[in-house]
Design an enzyme around this catalytic site. Structure first.
Site, mmCIF file in Angstrom:
data_model
loop_
_atom_site.group_PDB
_atom_site.id
_atom_site.type_symbol
_atom_site.label_atom_id
_atom_site.label_comp_id
_atom_site.label_asym_id
_atom_site.label_seq_id
_atom_site.Cartn_x
_atom_site.Cartn_y
_atom_site.Cartn_z
ATOM 1 N N LEU A 101 69.397 35.256 83.816
ATOM 2 C CA LEU A 101 70.447 34.637 83.016
ATOM 3 C C LEU A 101 71.514 35.633 82.617
ATOM 4 O O LEU A 101 72.671 35.275 82.415
ATOM 5 C CB LEU A 101 69.846 34.021 81.745
ATOM 6 N N GLY A 102 71.134 36.878 82.476
ATOM 7 C CA GLY A 102 72.071 37.902 82.051
ATOM 8 C C GLY A 102 71.469 39.277 82.195
ATOM 9 O O GLY A 102 70.257 39.423 82.393
ATOM 10 N N GLU A 103 72.308 40.289 82.124
ATOM 11 C CA GLU A 103 71.855 41.666 82.311
ATOM 12 C C GLU A 103 72.720 42.595 81.483
ATOM 13 O O GLU A 103 73.920 42.378 81.328
ATOM 14 C CB GLU A 103 71.927 42.051 83.785
ATOM 15 N N GLY A 105 72.439 46.710 79.058
ATOM 16 C CA GLY A 105 71.801 48.001 78.907
ATOM 17 C C GLY A 105 70.329 47.901 78.546
ATOM 18 O O GLY A 105 69.536 48.776 78.877
ATOM 19 N N VAL A 109 67.614 39.276 81.156
ATOM 20 C CA VAL A 109 67.125 38.048 80.548
ATOM 21 C C VAL A 109 66.864 37.051 81.667
ATOM 22 O O VAL A 109 67.744 36.803 82.506
ATOM 23 C CB VAL A 109 68.139 37.464 79.547
ATOM 24 N N LYS A 133 63.508 37.964 77.563
ATOM 25 C CA LYS A 133 64.234 39.230 77.565
ATOM 26 C C LYS A 133 63.262 40.349 77.914
ATOM 27 O O LYS A 133 62.290 40.584 77.202
ATOM 28 C CB LYS A 133 64.850 39.468 76.186
ATOM 29 N N ASP A 228 75.854 44.262 64.582
ATOM 30 C CA ASP A 228 76.389 44.151 65.940
ATOM 31 C C ASP A 228 76.938 42.753 66.178
ATOM 32 O O ASP A 228 76.635 42.115 67.177
ATOM 33 C CB ASP A 228 75.299 44.488 66.962
#
Length: 447
Positions: A101-103, A105, A109, A133, A228
């Site tokens: 789904l995502g990448e 550092g 995921v 994750k 953050d």
């Protein structure tokens, strides 16, 4: 606003479990290879104690005195499940690349599937979708952020915080299992090429949801500083309800009457409050500055920091601040994809709120409760600007003119993630994304 789970740490952690997943508790009894970084048993014990906080609570009498159940066991509350690595491999089809789904550092995921009631691995399309994750192996930063998320999300439940369903620590890998957010991140919808423009009412809805989550953290029994706050950490469900995610950098707020906590400067360029960058002093209202930056991104459709823009426009706050107090100038920096379909009065009010959030002195910024109250008033302003009315031909001509005027500003939005400075770039894979590895915000006067 939400329920607080596990607010009381316990000393007895012998609660029975139907399964025996590899966790910080059990891995301490394994060989050194199974512990992260080969730390000593005393170090591991300290870390294990940290992780378990929030997972269980003691039963208490009315006067607040802890009472141990007759069985002598600590009572478990509904909270994150202890997954095994084998279970998560099945749920994600062995972490297949097409489930990413995502990448960023931290690692990747993955999308997985589990049974809605038992959270046991399920076939694709069956049960409930989840986001897994998976941190990079042997990463000390990954371990610290993993522990922070388990502690915080294991304690808190709120509609505007992403729900942590479970966690796993095995074979030097740290994994977290979250509810799946169908619409991905706010960053995707604002900045990805080809994304459907968000209408004004949806943008305000997202801002209100994010403010609800941040306000809850700030006003919890032990105030939490998110540290953050940015568009990539605001995830959206199918109805565009916003939920805060990624609590790896979150810190508990100051105690004993102190105004701030002092910590290593970490975060994301463009969002960090100036007092934090300059001194390392982190205030609850340091989050308010970051919220102001995100609200400015929602109004303009521009990234907080983009080196593809002309040098004087790279930093959105510095570039846009002079226009926020002038109605005529404000119209020029509003996202052209809104096509002027927004109440100008509401836009002016939002700009004023942004200016308050971006005050250089944290004491002058509003609290998140005050921000939330103002946003709800802005949402009630429904009258559409007269400038948005008129013939389709006039609208088309005005859009073309606006497009030319903003051409340089739109390079970022239409240029994908190819920033010159990689620390500022985002990894876009599927609906989820991350702004990459967090790095200390080093400045020459802090070296």
């Amino acid at each position: 606003m939400g329920n607080c789970w596990g607010s009381t740490p316990v000393t007895n952690h012998n609660s029975p479990s139907a399964t025996k997943p590899s966790t910080p508790k059990t891995s301490a009894n394994h060989s050194k290879e199974n512990g992260p970084g080969g730390r000593s048993s005393s170090d591991r014990k300290e870390k294990e104690s940290d992780v378990r906080i929030g997972m269980y609570v003691e039963n208490k009498d009315k006067d607040g005195t802890a009472r141990t159940p007759p069985s002598g066991q600590v009572m478990a509350v509904l909270g994150p499940k202890l997954f095994t690595l084998a279970e998560l491999k099945i749920a994600t089809r062995n972490f297949r690349p097409d489930t990413v789904l995502g990448e960023g550092g931290f690692g990747r995921v993955f999308k997985g599937w589990v049974d809605e009631k038992t959270f046991a691995p399920a076939k694709v399309g069956c049960g409930m979708a989840v986001a897994v994750k998976k941190s990079k192996p042997d990463s000390s930063q990954g371990l610290q952020e993993w522990q922070s998320e388990v502690k915080l999300l294991g304690k808190f439940s709120h509609p505007n915080l992403v729900r942590l369903l479970g966690y796993c620590w095995e074979e030097n890998q740290f994994l977290l299992v979250y509810e799946y957010m169908q619409k991905g991140s706010l960053e995707t919808h604002l900045f990805r090429k080809g994304a459907e423009p968000l209408p004004w009412n949806v943008r305000i809805k997202i801002a209100i949801g994010a403010a609800e989550g941040l306000s809850f953290l700030h006003t919890s029994e032990k105030s939490v500083i998110y540290r953050d706050f940015k568009t990539s950490n605001i995830l959206l469900d199918g109805a565009f309800n916003a939920k805060l995610s990624d609590f790896g950098l979150a810190k508990f707020g100051p105690l004993n009457g102190n105004t701030h906590v002092t910590t290593r400067v970490m975060g994301t360029y463009g969002y960090a409050a100036p007092e934090y960058v300059a001194t390392g002093h982190l205030y609850v209202k340091s989050d308010v500055f970051g919220f102001g930056v995100v609200l400015l991104e929602l109004l303009t459709g521009l990234k907080a920091l983009d080196t593809n823009r002309p040098s004087w426009q790279e930093n959105l706050v510095e570039f846009a601040r002079p226009s926020l107090s002038d109605k005529r100038k404000l119209k020029k920096i509003m996202d052209p994809r809104l096509e002027e379909q927004y109440p100008i009065k509401a836009a002016v009010q939002a700009a004023g709120l942004i200016l308050q959030c971006l005050e250089s002195d944290p004491r002058s910024r509003p609290s998140m409760e005050e921000v939330l109250e103002t946003l709800k008033k802005i949402d009630d302003t429904k009258d559409v600007s007269k400038d948005s009315k008129g013939s389709a031909k006039k609208k088309a001509a005005k859009r073309q003119e606006e497009h030319c005027r903003h051409q340089s500003l739109l390079q970022s939005r239409h240029g994908g993630t190819g920033n010159k400075v990689r620390a500022h770039s985002s990894a876009h894979v599927g609906p989820y994304q991350s702004t990459g590895a967090r790095r200390p915000l080093y400045f020459p006067n802090h070296l």
